[in-house]
Write a protein that holds these residues in place. Sequence first.
Motif, PDB file in Angstrom:
ATOM      1  N   ALA A  44       5.661 -12.370   5.516  1.00 12.61           N
ATOM      2  CA  ALA A  44       4.777 -12.193   4.883  1.00 12.61           C
ATOM      3  C   ALA A  44       5.361 -13.412   3.517  1.00 12.61           C
ATOM      4  CB  ALA A  44       4.805 -11.319   4.512  1.00 12.61           C
ATOM      5  N   LEU A  48       3.046 -15.880   1.901  1.00 11.37           N
ATOM      6  CA  LEU A  48       2.243 -15.299   0.824  1.00 11.37           C
ATOM      7  C   LEU A  48       2.989 -16.671  -0.769  1.00 11.37           C
ATOM      8  CD1 LEU A  48       1.041 -11.873   1.577  1.00 11.37           C
ATOM      9  CD2 LEU A  48      -0.843 -14.228   1.543  1.00 11.37           C
ATOM     10  N   VAL A  53       1.152 -21.849   0.016  1.00 12.87           N
ATOM     11  CA  VAL A  53      -0.553 -21.518  -0.069  1.00 12.87           C
ATOM     12  C   VAL A  53      -1.239 -22.663  -0.816  1.00 12.87           C
ATOM     13  CG1 VAL A  53      -2.734 -20.324  -1.211  1.00 12.87           C
ATOM     14  CG2 VAL A  53      -0.693 -19.140  -0.109  1.00 12.87           C
ATOM     15  N   ILE A  69      -3.718 -17.877   4.683  1.00 15.01           N
ATOM     16  CA  ILE A  69      -3.693 -15.849   3.444  1.00 15.01           C
ATOM     17  C   ILE A  69      -3.964 -14.025   4.296  1.00 15.01           C
ATOM     18  CG2 ILE A  69      -4.206 -14.777   1.363  1.00 15.01           C
ATOM     19  CD1 ILE A  69      -4.999 -17.419   0.195  1.00 15.01           C
ATOM     20  N   GLY A  72      -0.439 -14.000   6.212  1.00 13.79           N
ATOM     21  CA  GLY A  72       0.358 -13.285   5.044  1.00 13.79           C
ATOM     22  C   GLY A  72       0.091 -11.656   5.018  1.00 13.79           C
ATOM     23  N   ASP A  73      -1.149 -11.692   4.944  1.00 12.11           N
ATOM     24  CA  ASP A  73      -1.361 -10.262   5.219  1.00 12.11           C
ATOM     25  C   ASP A  73      -1.711  -9.474   5.372  1.00 12.11           C
ATOM     26  OD1 ASP A  73      -1.843 -10.631   2.240  1.00 12.11           O
ATOM     27  OD2 ASP A  73      -4.262 -10.643   2.601  1.00 12.11           O
ATOM     28  N   ARG A  76       2.129  -8.729   7.004  1.00 19.04           N
ATOM     29  CA  ARG A  76       2.863  -7.747   6.090  1.00 19.04           C
ATOM     30  C   ARG A  76       2.361  -6.691   6.081  1.00 19.04           C
ATOM     31  NH1 ARG A  76       1.351  -8.014  -0.151  1.00 19.04           N
ATOM     32  NH2 ARG A  76      -0.062  -7.337   0.533  1.00 19.04           N
ATOM     33  N   THR A 159      -8.869  -5.720   0.771  1.00 19.69           N
ATOM     34  CA  THR A 159      -7.323  -5.239   0.072  1.00 19.69           C
ATOM     35  C   THR A 159      -7.026  -3.690   0.219  1.00 19.69           C
ATOM     36  OG1 THR A 159      -7.928  -7.310  -1.026  1.00 19.69           O
ATOM     37  CG2 THR A 159      -6.534  -6.087  -2.229  1.00 19.69           C
ATOM     38  N   SER A 210      -1.404  -3.596  -5.828  1.00 15.34           N
ATOM     39  CA  SER A 210      -2.508  -4.294  -4.897  1.00 15.34           C
ATOM     40  C   SER A 210      -4.118  -4.428  -5.734  1.00 15.34           C
ATOM     41  CB  SER A 210      -2.477  -4.655  -3.417  1.00 15.34           C
ATOM     42  OG  SER A 210      -1.998  -4.620  -3.476  1.00 15.34           O
ATOM     43  N   PRO A 226      -1.973 -16.120  -2.993  1.00 17.54           N
ATOM     44  CA  PRO A 226      -0.669 -15.592  -2.730  1.00 17.54           C
ATOM     45  C   PRO A 226      -0.885 -13.921  -4.160  1.00 17.54           C
ATOM     46  CG  PRO A 226      -1.268 -17.546  -4.105  1.00 17.54           C
ATOM     47  CD  PRO A 226      -2.614 -17.100  -4.080  1.00 17.54           C
ATOM     48  N   GLU A 227       0.628 -13.736  -3.588  1.00 22.18           N
ATOM     49  CA  GLU A 227       1.799 -13.248  -4.331  1.00 22.18           C
ATOM     50  C   GLU A 227       1.881 -13.164  -5.780  1.00 22.18           C
ATOM     51  OE1 GLU A 227       2.217 -10.217  -3.171  1.00 22.18           O
ATOM     52  OE2 GLU A 227       2.800  -9.795  -1.422  1.00 22.18           O
TER      53      GLU A 227
END
Lengths: 437, 184
Positions: A44, A48, A53, A69, A72-73, A76, A159, A210, A226-227
């Motif tokens: 992840a 991310l 990205v 994305i 990636g989420d 996670r 989210t 978040s 992204p992170e």
Amino acid sequence: MSELALYPVGLFFVLSSAHFSRSRIDSRAAARFTCYGTALLGAALLVLAPPTVRAVQGTGVALLAVPVIVLGDGLRDGAAAAMRLLAPALRAADAGPAAGHGSPVAEPVRREVRGGLALLAGVLGLRLALITAAAPGLAGEDLTVGPEVSARLALAGYTAVGMLHTAVCLTALLRELARRARAVGPGRLGTGLRLLTGALVAGLLWNAWSMDDVLRAAVTGSQDGPEDLLCAVLGGLCAALIAAGLASTLWPAAAGAVRGWLLAHRRYRALTPLWRDLHTVLPEIALDPARRLPLPPRDPRFALYRRIIEIHDARLILRQHLDPRTAQWLERAARRFPPPSAHAAATAEAATLAAALELAAAGTRPGPGPAAPAAAPAVSVADSTDTMDGEADHLAHLARVYATCPAVAEVRTRARAERARAERALAERARAGAAPL
Amino acid sequence: MAEQLELPRPFDPVVLLEQLAVRRGRPIELLPVPARPHAPCGLLVSTLEADYILYAADTGVLHQRHILVHEIAHLLLDHAGSAPLAPAAALLPSLSPALVQRVLGRTGYDEPQEREAELLASLILSRADRADAADRPGTGAGTARGSLDALGVLLAAGPPPGEPAREPGSGTREPGGGAPEGRP
């Protein structure tokens, strides 16, 4: 540069997972969930990371960036679920082998696992529905939706659901690890478990970040894609605490190895004065004659073993050079410099060796004296041990007495004088024999 | 070779010798003798039917063991004999020189075969010493030997098997009363 920070953290988790997959943890379920959790989290983070990205955006198919994305989420979410399922797996392992199929312990655990997987499926489905409803695009690095309230709420909900799920999962494992840390109490295992607990707290903080995205999405209709850097820092802290927790059980082994190295090196050095004198006169005892540099040996344990054997070999060779007068010299020397009773045996042995070495250096052997035994033992077999450490300590004591005892020094001086006298007599005889020529 | 050789635990050169004799299908006889001036402190004498290992018995235990393993190393390395027969003949007067196929004596390390055997013996005994030290009680318990074990040790730490799970805050165990640290 800071954008690259997520890669080492992600790689740490991926490599940890590969490493843990070879683990011999008793509970196979615990091993499996640990592997899944670290692998999914690592993947992840790699997906991310902002450069990933951006790279997808740069491919020309910019539409792919949002699914990446979302992927990636999802990874996670999977990592969080695996961590949650680690808690019942550990409880099942506590119940021992009896917790097999059909046991009263196994059934609730299986139910919990099934429940966790169902929850994950629900979360993934719901998030997929919400992100589809929000239909965001990527503006720069932000996920952005249109001005409609429903789209903003859908993005915020996407989210928030992920955040809540992760919080629930991490809290479940946190409770389990905290319970185990309390059960173990103080000590290195307790410290290790507390560090793992700390890693989960860092994970919860990381997850709580978040909330900022949820609020931004609800108010402005956009959030981080992204992170970001703070995620990298918290992820790094989480990884560091996990590594420190695991290392806590390795400290005793590492400390033991260092202590063993230092002890072997100290013993090796303690034998040096005796070995050096023996080797000077009897160089043939050395297996590695090239080793003359005053550098510490790379493997002091092996070097110590060789030194012990070489000293013993020298003592055997010196038997043919034992001077029967040594006992008398020592008796006189001991009257002037009485050795402590604890050193009496070592003093006698060291004096015998010192005198024999002087004779060996001159290349002479003593004639049969009035009380000369045929082969007086220069080795006190009764004192020897069958362990290397015991033998090293015995010889280190002998070497210390050999180098520092005044009575031994006096015997050495006496033997040296005898040796000089013998050499003079030999020279005179040689001259007398050579004179007629 | 020293790393691949299967060593008895705890290490005993006599057991190693017995294993070697079985593997080679030939008896190996051990003959402790007193050390003599100008004679090797260890000798390997091979005849058509058996191998004889003579070793100085009037030296330290560790040294005796080393001499013995040095001669075993000659057998493992299948060295050809190069030493003179005289010392063996003096120690084994009943042995007919005609029967002797090889003689190897532990004197110095000028001969490559002696150097090889000495090095192999040192490596074998160092390894045996490490293994015996690791097996001694009180060493290594609860200590992970690598990060793989570390994870297992940590995750297994907790209530002993069979104890029902307790909710957080429902009581604590006395320090040190947890699961044995070396359980995995």
